[in-house]
Design an enzyme around this catalytic site. Structure first.
Site, PDB file in Angstrom:
ATOM      1  N   ILE A  13       0.829  -1.202   0.000  1.00 62.05           N
ATOM      2  CA  ILE A  13       0.000   0.000   0.000  1.00 62.05           C
ATOM      3  C   ILE A  13       0.863   1.251   0.000  1.00 62.05           C
ATOM      4  O   ILE A  13       0.692   2.156  -0.822  1.00 62.05           O
ATOM      5  CB  ILE A  13      -0.940   0.001   1.224  1.00 62.05           C
ATOM      6  CG1 ILE A  13      -2.008  -1.074   1.088  1.00 62.05           C
ATOM      7  CG2 ILE A  13      -1.619   1.364   1.390  1.00 62.05           C
ATOM      8  CD1 ILE A  13      -2.926  -1.180   2.290  1.00 62.05           C
ATOM      9  N   ARG A  34       9.485  -9.023  -3.216  1.00 54.54           N
ATOM     10  CA  ARG A  34       9.649 -10.447  -3.534  1.00 54.54           C
ATOM     11  C   ARG A  34       8.902 -10.806  -4.808  1.00 54.54           C
ATOM     12  O   ARG A  34       9.354 -11.639  -5.590  1.00 54.54           O
ATOM     13  CB  ARG A  34       9.156 -11.305  -2.370  1.00 54.54           C
ATOM     14  CG  ARG A  34      10.052 -11.287  -1.144  1.00 54.54           C
ATOM     15  CD  ARG A  34       9.444 -12.101  -0.017  1.00 54.54           C
ATOM     16  NE  ARG A  34       8.176 -11.545   0.439  1.00 54.54           N
ATOM     17  CZ  ARG A  34       7.301 -12.172   1.218  1.00 54.54           C
ATOM     18  NH1 ARG A  34       7.554 -13.406   1.617  1.00 54.54           N
ATOM     19  NH2 ARG A  34       6.184 -11.590   1.601  1.00 54.54           N
ATOM     20  N   ARG A  35       7.752 -10.150  -5.027  1.00 55.32           N
ATOM     21  CA  ARG A  35       6.945 -10.404  -6.221  1.00 55.32           C
ATOM     22  C   ARG A  35       6.524  -9.058  -6.811  1.00 55.32           C
ATOM     23  O   ARG A  35       5.440  -8.552  -6.503  1.00 55.32           O
ATOM     24  CB  ARG A  35       5.722 -11.254  -5.876  1.00 55.32           C
ATOM     25  CG  ARG A  35       6.064 -12.676  -5.461  1.00 55.32           C
ATOM     26  CD  ARG A  35       4.817 -13.474  -5.101  1.00 55.32           C
ATOM     27  NE  ARG A  35       4.225 -12.965  -3.866  1.00 55.32           N
ATOM     28  CZ  ARG A  35       4.593 -13.349  -2.656  1.00 55.32           C
ATOM     29  NH1 ARG A  35       5.561 -14.230  -2.509  1.00 55.32           N
ATOM     30  NH2 ARG A  35       4.004 -12.847  -1.591  1.00 55.32           N
ATOM     31  N   VAL A  46      14.193  -7.779  -7.430  1.00 57.92           N
ATOM     32  CA  VAL A  46      13.568  -8.962  -6.840  1.00 57.92           C
ATOM     33  C   VAL A  46      14.524  -9.592  -5.843  1.00 57.92           C
ATOM     34  O   VAL A  46      15.640  -9.997  -6.207  1.00 57.92           O
ATOM     35  CB  VAL A  46      13.196  -9.987  -7.928  1.00 57.92           C
ATOM     36  CG1 VAL A  46      12.495 -11.189  -7.299  1.00 57.92           C
ATOM     37  CG2 VAL A  46      12.322  -9.346  -8.993  1.00 57.92           C
ATOM     38  N   LYS A 112       1.730   1.927  16.422  1.00 64.45           N
ATOM     39  CA  LYS A 112       2.059   0.901  17.422  1.00 64.45           C
ATOM     40  C   LYS A 112       3.321   1.298  18.185  1.00 64.45           C
ATOM     41  O   LYS A 112       3.629   0.691  19.214  1.00 64.45           O
ATOM     42  CB  LYS A 112       2.217  -0.456  16.742  1.00 64.45           C
ATOM     43  CG  LYS A 112       0.890  -1.069  16.300  1.00 64.45           C
ATOM     44  CD  LYS A 112       1.048  -2.497  15.821  1.00 64.45           C
ATOM     45  CE  LYS A 112       1.807  -2.607  14.532  1.00 64.45           C
ATOM     46  NZ  LYS A 112       1.112  -1.952  13.390  1.00 64.45           N
ATOM     47  N   TYR A 144       8.908  -2.382  15.887  1.00 65.07           N
ATOM     48  CA  TYR A 144       9.188  -1.038  15.373  1.00 65.07           C
ATOM     49  C   TYR A 144      10.461  -0.475  16.011  1.00 65.07           C
ATOM     50  O   TYR A 144      11.276   0.166  15.339  1.00 65.07           O
ATOM     51  CB  TYR A 144       8.025  -0.100  15.662  1.00 65.07           C
ATOM     52  CG  TYR A 144       6.826  -0.247  14.751  1.00 65.07           C
ATOM     53  CD1 TYR A 144       6.867  -1.027  13.602  1.00 65.07           C
ATOM     54  CD2 TYR A 144       5.637   0.407  15.048  1.00 65.07           C
ATOM     55  CE1 TYR A 144       5.763  -1.140  12.785  1.00 65.07           C
ATOM     56  CE2 TYR A 144       4.531   0.295  14.224  1.00 65.07           C
ATOM     57  CZ  TYR A 144       4.589  -0.479  13.099  1.00 65.07           C
ATOM     58  OH  TYR A 144       3.495  -0.585  12.275  1.00 65.07           O
TER      59      TYR A 144
END
Length: 353
Positions: A13, A34-35, A46, A112, A144
């Site tokens: 996102i 990765r993709r 990649v 968080k 984090y």
């Protein structure tokens, strides 16, 4: 001269929105995933960041002026979140070629930082809201914090500048993302419209009636680019939200109206989406087949567990952005418009009917 960027997590996102913005701004953009998704104007890199050797090999010819880290892998425990996600940041930064000039590295984390990890989300003694950057770390393990520590250590060793960006829940488009409230709510509303089930708010009374805010992926991308280009923003941590506040009792009806359904009255009972949507995989596949949708796997679109975590919090959560405002970041994004723009994109892209 054209600047070069490396966007880490370019298929997600935040990463995809950041890569889009950088391409529009004329940057040369490498997108690590990765993709890779074949994003226009983005040169794919990649690799699996858990593998230090393959990461260094994949980055051998990539020499970015700015690096934007917007990726993580969810694990079964916070201890594993720390181990895996800290290693990913460490392997990435160690694998980058030495920069002949100044390099900036931006790390995206989230609220968080103040609320605690999923294992202890919203529990214990929490800082007062609105959350401000000067509030210290909680006395609890948090991936984090581990990611930040890897960033700070590498900056001290390699000499790059850094920024940390802490969005609230992010609204944006990505398929297969682990934290995707906007698409989750779109799928849920579509199922309610299909079946006639009530469009029930799944969260707590505190979230229903309290003030909150969110972060559009485009707003976050603008913030990332601003920090990279603004000297006063270097070596600083920032909150980043849209700039408006709202109550879910208002937003829930706005979302319902967009889908042509009615928002059910809230009776104070928490009804998690993970329970409400538990048996909906087959129904979604039927809807996708009938309507010609491109993603029949509901688990690739919806992440009810994450939406439940956000909407089930027992406290009001709002975020202060004064630090960014004082340094000149003034972009603003109404949150209802962000939801509606996402829903339009989902419909145009044949992800929802």
């Amino acid at each position: 001269m054209t600047k070069t960027a490396l966007v880490v997590g370019a298929s997600g996102i935040v990463g995809s929105a950041t890569a889009d913005l950088l391409v529009r701004e004329g940057w040369t953009v490498h997108g690590l995933a990765r993709r890779p998704t074949g994003q226009a104007g983005v040169q794919p890199v990649v690799t699996d960041l858990q593998d230090a050797g393959s990461t260094a090999a994949a980055l051998r010819d990539v020499n970015p002026d700015a690096v934007f880290i917007a990726t993580w892998l969810r694990q079964d425990s916070e201890a594993e979140n720390i181990r895996v996600n800290a290693a990913m940041v460490r392997n990435l930064l160690a694998g980058l070629p030495a920069a002949p000039g100044q390099r900036h590295v931006a790390l995206v984390t989230g609220l968080k930082h103040y609320l605690g990890p999923f294992e202890a989300y919203g529990h214990g003694t929490l800082p007062q809201t609105p959350f401000r950057e000067e509030q210290g770390r909680l006395d609890i393990e948090n991936f984090y914090y581990a990611q930040e520590d890897e960033l700070f250590t590498a900056a001290g060793r390699q000499g790059f500048t850094w920024s940390v960006h802490r969005p609230h829940t992010v609204i944006g488009l990505a398929v297969g993302n682990a934290m995707n409230m906007g698409t989750t709510l779109a799928v849920y509303a579509t199922l309610c419209r299909e079946t006639g089930r009530p469009f029930l708010f799944p969260g707590s009374a505190a979230q229903w009636s309290g003030l909150t805010d969110m972060t559009d992926a485009g707003q976050l991308a603008r913030h990332l680019l601003w920090a990279a280009d603004t000297e006063a923003a270097h070596d600083e941590a920032f909150n980043v939200v849209n700039g408006d506040v709202f109550r879910w009792q208002w937003m829930w009806s706005r979302i319902a109206d967009w889908f042509g359904i009615e928002a059910a009255p809230f009776d104070g009972i928490v009804r998690p989406l993970e329970e409400q949507m538990a048996g909906d995989a087959g129904l979604w596949r039927e809807i996708a087949t009938r309507e010609g949708l491109v993603e029949p796997d509901i688990d690739r679109l919806a992440s009810p567990w994450h939406t439940d975590a956000d909407l089930g919090r027992p406290i009001e959560v709002v975020t202060d952005m004064s630090k960014s405002r004082r340094l000149g970041f003034t972009a603003y994004q109404p949150t209802d418009d962000a939801f509606f723009a996402l829903f339009d994109r989902l419909r145009v892209g044949r992800l929802i009917p």
